[in-house]
Motif scaffolding. Structure first.
Motif, PDB file in Angstrom:
ATOM      1  N   VAL A   1     -59.794 -15.428 -21.796  1.00 32.22           N
ATOM      2  CA  VAL A   1     -60.335 -16.523 -22.562  1.00 32.22           C
ATOM      3  C   VAL A   1     -61.333 -17.238 -21.666  1.00 32.22           C
ATOM      4  O   VAL A   1     -61.043 -17.503 -20.503  1.00 32.22           O
ATOM      5  CB  VAL A   1     -59.217 -17.495 -23.000  1.00 32.22           C
ATOM      6  CG1 VAL A   1     -59.776 -18.633 -23.799  1.00 32.22           C
ATOM      7  CG2 VAL A   1     -58.147 -16.767 -23.765  1.00 32.22           C
ATOM      8  N   GLU A   2     -62.512 -17.558 -22.204  1.00 33.49           N
ATOM      9  CA  GLU A   2     -63.558 -18.195 -21.421  1.00 33.49           C
ATOM     10  C   GLU A   2     -63.938 -19.551 -21.996  1.00 33.49           C
ATOM     11  O   GLU A   2     -63.925 -19.745 -23.208  1.00 33.49           O
ATOM     12  CB  GLU A   2     -64.818 -17.322 -21.400  1.00 33.49           C
ATOM     13  CG  GLU A   2     -64.641 -16.034 -20.670  1.00 33.49           C
ATOM     14  CD  GLU A   2     -65.935 -15.237 -20.587  1.00 33.49           C
ATOM     15  OE1 GLU A   2     -66.972 -15.687 -21.108  1.00 33.49           O
ATOM     16  OE2 GLU A   2     -65.894 -14.150 -19.998  1.00 33.49           O
ATOM     17  N   TYR A   3     -64.303 -20.453 -21.077  1.00 32.25           N
ATOM     18  CA  TYR A   3     -64.755 -21.786 -21.440  1.00 32.25           C
ATOM     19  C   TYR A   3     -65.963 -22.129 -20.589  1.00 32.25           C
ATOM     20  O   TYR A   3     -66.032 -21.731 -19.424  1.00 32.25           O
ATOM     21  CB  TYR A   3     -63.657 -22.832 -21.173  1.00 32.25           C
ATOM     22  CG  TYR A   3     -62.390 -22.573 -21.918  1.00 32.25           C
ATOM     23  CD1 TYR A   3     -62.228 -23.048 -23.210  1.00 32.25           C
ATOM     24  CD2 TYR A   3     -61.359 -21.851 -21.334  1.00 32.25           C
ATOM     25  CE1 TYR A   3     -61.054 -22.800 -23.901  1.00 32.25           C
ATOM     26  CE2 TYR A   3     -60.191 -21.604 -22.029  1.00 32.25           C
ATOM     27  CZ  TYR A   3     -60.042 -22.082 -23.300  1.00 32.25           C
ATOM     28  OH  TYR A   3     -58.891 -21.839 -23.991  1.00 32.25           O
ATOM     29  N   LYS A   4     -66.899 -22.887 -21.140  1.00 29.42           N
ATOM     30  CA  LYS A   4     -68.031 -23.383 -20.360  1.00 29.42           C
ATOM     31  C   LYS A   4     -67.564 -24.661 -19.672  1.00 29.42           C
ATOM     32  O   LYS A   4     -67.361 -25.681 -20.312  1.00 29.42           O
ATOM     33  CB  LYS A   4     -69.229 -23.673 -21.262  1.00 29.42           C
ATOM     34  CG  LYS A   4     -69.847 -22.427 -21.828  1.00 29.42           C
ATOM     35  CD  LYS A   4     -71.031 -22.760 -22.694  1.00 29.42           C
ATOM     36  CE  LYS A   4     -71.605 -21.499 -23.289  1.00 29.42           C
ATOM     37  NZ  LYS A   4     -72.752 -21.773 -24.153  1.00 29.42           N
ATOM     38  N   LYS A 105     -70.157 -19.820 -11.880  1.00 27.34           N
ATOM     39  CA  LYS A 105     -71.402 -20.157 -12.590  1.00 27.34           C
ATOM     40  C   LYS A 105     -71.165 -20.965 -13.859  1.00 27.34           C
ATOM     41  O   LYS A 105     -71.739 -20.681 -14.905  1.00 27.34           O
ATOM     42  CB  LYS A 105     -72.198 -18.899 -12.893  1.00 27.34           C
ATOM     43  CG  LYS A 105     -72.655 -18.163 -11.649  1.00 27.34           C
ATOM     44  CD  LYS A 105     -73.467 -16.942 -12.010  1.00 27.34           C
ATOM     45  CE  LYS A 105     -73.875 -16.211 -10.732  1.00 27.34           C
ATOM     46  NZ  LYS A 105     -74.637 -15.004 -11.013  1.00 27.34           N
ATOM     47  N   GLY A 106     -70.296 -21.961 -13.791  1.00 31.80           N
ATOM     48  CA  GLY A 106     -70.053 -22.834 -14.934  1.00 31.80           C
ATOM     49  C   GLY A 106     -69.210 -22.241 -16.038  1.00 31.80           C
ATOM     50  O   GLY A 106     -69.151 -22.781 -17.130  1.00 31.80           O
ATOM     51  N   VAL A 107     -68.546 -21.116 -15.754  1.00 32.30           N
ATOM     52  CA  VAL A 107     -67.661 -20.491 -16.733  1.00 32.30           C
ATOM     53  C   VAL A 107     -66.264 -20.380 -16.132  1.00 32.30           C
ATOM     54  O   VAL A 107     -66.090 -19.911 -15.014  1.00 32.30           O
ATOM     55  CB  VAL A 107     -68.167 -19.086 -17.134  1.00 32.30           C
ATOM     56  CG1 VAL A 107     -67.181 -18.403 -18.080  1.00 32.30           C
ATOM     57  CG2 VAL A 107     -69.538 -19.179 -17.789  1.00 32.30           C
ATOM     58  N   VAL A 108     -65.282 -20.861 -16.887  1.00 31.96           N
ATOM     59  CA  VAL A 108     -63.878 -20.771 -16.477  1.00 31.96           C
ATOM     60  C   VAL A 108     -63.247 -19.644 -17.278  1.00 31.96           C
ATOM     61  O   VAL A 108     -63.349 -19.621 -18.506  1.00 31.96           O
ATOM     62  CB  VAL A 108     -63.124 -22.090 -16.754  1.00 31.96           C
ATOM     63  CG1 VAL A 108     -61.654 -21.952 -16.401  1.00 31.96           C
ATOM     64  CG2 VAL A 108     -63.764 -23.233 -15.988  1.00 31.96           C
ATOM     65  N   ARG A 109     -62.600 -18.731 -16.587  1.00 31.25           N
ATOM     66  CA  ARG A 109     -61.889 -17.633 -17.254  1.00 31.25           C
ATOM     67  C   ARG A 109     -60.394 -17.805 -17.008  1.00 31.25           C
ATOM     68  O   ARG A 109     -59.955 -17.847 -15.861  1.00 31.25           O
ATOM     69  CB  ARG A 109     -62.367 -16.287 -16.718  1.00 31.25           C
ATOM     70  CG  ARG A 109     -63.747 -15.939 -17.175  1.00 31.25           C
ATOM     71  CD  ARG A 109     -64.177 -14.555 -16.700  1.00 31.25           C
ATOM     72  NE  ARG A 109     -65.501 -14.246 -17.198  1.00 31.25           N
ATOM     73  CZ  ARG A 109     -66.631 -14.587 -16.573  1.00 31.25           C
ATOM     74  NH1 ARG A 109     -66.583 -15.227 -15.439  1.00 31.25           N
ATOM     75  NH2 ARG A 109     -67.798 -14.271 -17.108  1.00 31.25           N
TER      76      ARG A 109
END
Length: 123
Positions: A1-4, A105-109
């Motif tokens: 699951v990814e979030y900015k 790079k500003g993305v949380v996985r």
């Protein structure tokens, strides 16, 4: 699951522990998965009830009255994308859990998978 987003390194461990605990609580609660079929306009309302969620269903479903299958797991709805469990308790059978957090790079996985052992895995 990814979030900015970006999570500072010193906050990832405690966040991972909270996520793991919350996930295991949902598994223990054995919440039944719900499936509904609704027109696209209704599906967009259901799935986008939280500002952070955004499902643009009009790209895939051109007609407003076209039926969209919605799956609701532990109370959280989203368009059905394929396979899902019948209840959150089924995840216990295969020892599913949150396995780690990775930020780049500003993305949380948020990583999850089988054979979860409860150990931290943040980077």
């Amino acid at each position: 699951v990814e979030y900015k987003e970006n999570i500072p390194a010193d906050q990832r461990g405690p966040l991972l522990e909270k996520l793991q605990t919350a996930f295991q609580d949902l598994v223990q609660a054995d919440i039944e998965t719900e499936i509904i079929n609704v027109p696209r306009v209704e599906a967009e309302v259901i799935c986008n009830r939280v500002a952070e969620n955004y499902f643009n269903l009009s790209d895939q479903f051109k007609d407003e009255t076209e039926t969209v299958r919605i799956v609701r797991v532990a109370g959280w709805p989203c368009p059905c994308g394929g396979t899902h469990v019948k209840s959150t308790g089924r995840l216990k059978e295969r020892n599913w859990g949150i396995t780690g957090i990775k930020c780049k790079k500003g993305v949380v996985r948020i990583k999850y998978g089988q054979d979860w052992n409860g150990s931290s895995g943040s980077k």
